[in-house]
Design a protein around this motif. Structure first.
Motif: not given
Length: 580
Positions: A17-18, A20, A25, A35, A37-38, A41
């Motif tokens: 889902q994270e 796009e 993907t 990941r 955190s934002g 990686y």
RNA sequence: CGGGGCGUAGCGCAGCUUGGUAGCGCGCUUGCUUCGGGAGCAAGAGGUCAGGGGUUCAAAUCCCCUCGCCCCGACCA
């Protein structure tokens, strides 16, 4: 011999889902990255292998171009950045930390300061020049919005290089050498890139080129000419002005009409005014109030055009341009926001070249609910200067040849700058020439987003089944699918082939998992190994196995004894020609 | 920072409108069968429903706050 069952390759059946865009993907699904955190990686074993492949190509080409590898600290004293004024200029993109002595440090978003400091200390004579240094290291930027996985991350791997030369001509040669190396690097990575003229932004400097990977998901807009080699980032793109301004709407009566105030209640936007006055937007003069170096100024573009702030900043030779706040606008125009016009303003007025000679136009009257029509810009307003300020768009004319410009999107993977003496002067990177004269070194800087390049490869090379790795950057060029790992004959054949290939210097991953064939085929396609060897009962009975390229539908049956050579031949085919 | 959306098992999601025993698919564990393009049957494990506070006899569900993530915009060597 690397065994799949002993590694960590967590492939995902469904789209996370994270993510796009396809490359993001796929990197997650193929088990290359995860990941934390934002914008942060972890590289898993396969992802790291692919990253190392890109790094290796970069190193080989940098070394071949004569650049010297160094490694600088990621942590740097704030003081160094104060000396070039970039502590302020960088603003919030820099991560800032303190040590236990409360000394202020930054996490390097780039390394011009550090390397120039080094050159200032260690190179004093013309005999020590030219030199180009490079490093591959993680950079830190507190991005406003991390995006698309590795595409825009807060910590990312970058190859940065810096050249120091005696003078401008020599610096041009260094620049060209890096430019050429970049072309080779991206070609070897299997990328199709487009070189565009670029804005230098906070970097400063005279000139720069960006290496763009053309892709729908690209964050940068660019234009290229259909008739000549001209291509530029939208931030910088120029256009040839129209030959003549649009003819006055009421040209019937011959002479240009004189300005006349018209009530336009509530009409603040171009759309509203143009509908109300029944006048096409191109005949409106859009008047934007800016502050330039802290002082108000008016900027004019045609109503159907957007202003390009980067171009405005370049034209006025300053970094400090910003849209004025409402209070300033009301003060300098004497009217509410939405009714500014060039007529009667007593601040500098900068107009887009496309407005030159326009007459019979409409503009704000600097009075509430009022516009002026019948404006002849040169006659009725005091234009300080005309510049090319409008944002370029599809269909505009090429500044070089007048041809049609086409708009595209791209991922910036490399950027080369002619920096000049900005950093060397401020940090004292001076040398004595053969006449004993002290001169500043002329610099260039050159970046490649290594992690971003890796993702760009995937963005440009995938299909509906998964990644399609170019052989040069694949985590493993070959995967061997052992369909019956519990059968000694099958496992033995897989091991023997893997060892033979490794002895030839070809890396292989053996899928020895106790999984059904379908799962193995799907995972192999998803990860995208360039070559797939399948060892199964059917083939073994005839003493054969099958070899298939990721890009092809059909496999070839090959005798087991001939398999190693068959694989090696295909690998040679890929590495030949490009690598020399 | 502005606008929008989402946080429920490792992953993908339903349940929330209308409060009442926490569900589905995939994955995972065990057994049997199966075995060349994401197998079948059976039995299991796994959840402070993002966190905190409030309303209520009772909260995944209603209210408030906080945090995290995604998208659009501003920004971006």
């Amino acid at each position: 011999m690397p065994l799949w069952s002993q590694s960590l390759i967590p492939t995902l059946r469904e789209n996370p889902q994270e993510a796009e865009i396809p490359s993001h993907t796929l990197m997650l699904r193929a088990g290359l990255i995860r990941r934390l955190s934002g914008g942060l990686y972890t590289f898993l074993p396969l992802g790291l292998r692919a990253l190392r492949r890109v790094e290796r190509i970069v190193r080989e080409e940098m070394d071949a171009a004569g650049a010297l590898e160094v490694l600088m600290p990621a942590l740097q004293p704030r003081e160094l950045w104060d000396r070039t004024g970039r502590y302020e200029a960088m603003g919030d993109v820099m991560f800032k930390v303190r040590d236990r002595q409360q000394r202020e440090l930054v996490l390097g978003p780039t390394h011009e300061e550090v390397i120039t400091e080094l050159a200032a200390r260690e190179i004093n004579s013309y005999r020590g020049l030219p030199r180009t240094f490079y490093q591959i290291q993680n950079k830190f930027r507190d991005e406003i919005r991390p995006r698309f996985g590795l595409m825009r991350a807060k910590e990312f791997s970058m190859k940065d290089a810096y050249s120091f030369d005696l003078g401008w001509d020599e610096a041009d040669a260094s620049y060209q050498a890096m430019y050429n190396a970049y072309t080779r690097i991206f070609t070897r990575c299997g990328l199709r890139t487009r070189v565009v003229e670029a804005d230098t932004g906070a970097m400063g400097g005279k000139w720069s080129h960006e290496f763009m990977v053309l892709a729908e998901a690209g964050e940068d807009g660019l234009v290229e000419c259909e008739g000549c080699p001209y291509a530029a980032n939208l931030e910088r793109a120029e256009r040839r002005a129209p030959d003549a301004p649009p003819p006055p709407q009421a040209a019937a009566d011959g002479a240009a009409e004189s300005p006349r105030d018209v009530e336009t209640p509530g009409c603040k936007t171009i759309e509203q005014v143009s509908a109300f006055l029944r006048c096409e937007p191109a005949r409106l003069i859009k008047t934007l109030i800016y502050t330039v170096n802290g002082r108000p100024a008016a900027v004019l573009v045609a109503g159907d055009r957007d202003l390009n702030e980067h171009k405005l900043a370049r034209a006025l030779e300053t970094g400090d341009v910003a849209l004025a706040d409402d209070a300033t606008i009301e003060r300098v125009t004497g009217a509410p926001v939405g009714f500014a016009g060039p007529v009667g303003l007593d601040i500098p007025v900068y107009a887009d070249q496309g407005l030159r000679g326009i007459s019979g136009a409409a503009a704000g009257a600097n009075r509430a609910d009022t516009h002026v029509t019948g404006v002849s810009l040169d006659r009725d307003a005091a234009v300080t200067a005309y510049y090319d300020l409008a944002a370029v768009r599809e269909g505009d004319r090429c500044p070089r040849c007048g041809g049609r410009l086409r708009e595209k999107r791209g991922i910036e993977v490399g950027h080369v700058f002619k920096l000049g003496t900005r950093y060397s002067e401020r940090l004292g990177a001076l040398y004595l020439d053969e006449h004993g004269e002290r001169k500043p070194m002329v610099m260039g800087c050159y970046g490649i987003g290594v992690t971003r390049t890796l993702q760009a490869v995937i963005e440009q090379s995938h299909d509906d089944k998964g990644i399609v790795w170019p052989a040069a950057v694949a985590p493993y060029p070959v995967v061997i699918l052992d369909l019956d790992p519990s059968v000694p004959a099958s496992a033995g054949a897989a091991a023997r082939l893997a060892e033979t290939l490794e002895a030839r210097g070809i890396d292989v991953l053996v899928d020895d998992r106790d999984e059904r064939p379908g799962i193995k085929f799907h995972d192999a396609d998803l990860i995208g190994f360039p070559l797939r060897v399948v060892i199964g009962r059917r083939g073994l009975e005839q003493g054969k196995l099958e070899v298939k390229r990721r890009t092809e539908e059909k496999a070839e049956m090959v005798a087991i004894e001939a398999a190693a050579e068959a694989v090696a031949a295909r690998i040679r085919e890929w590495s030949g020609g490009v690598k020399e």
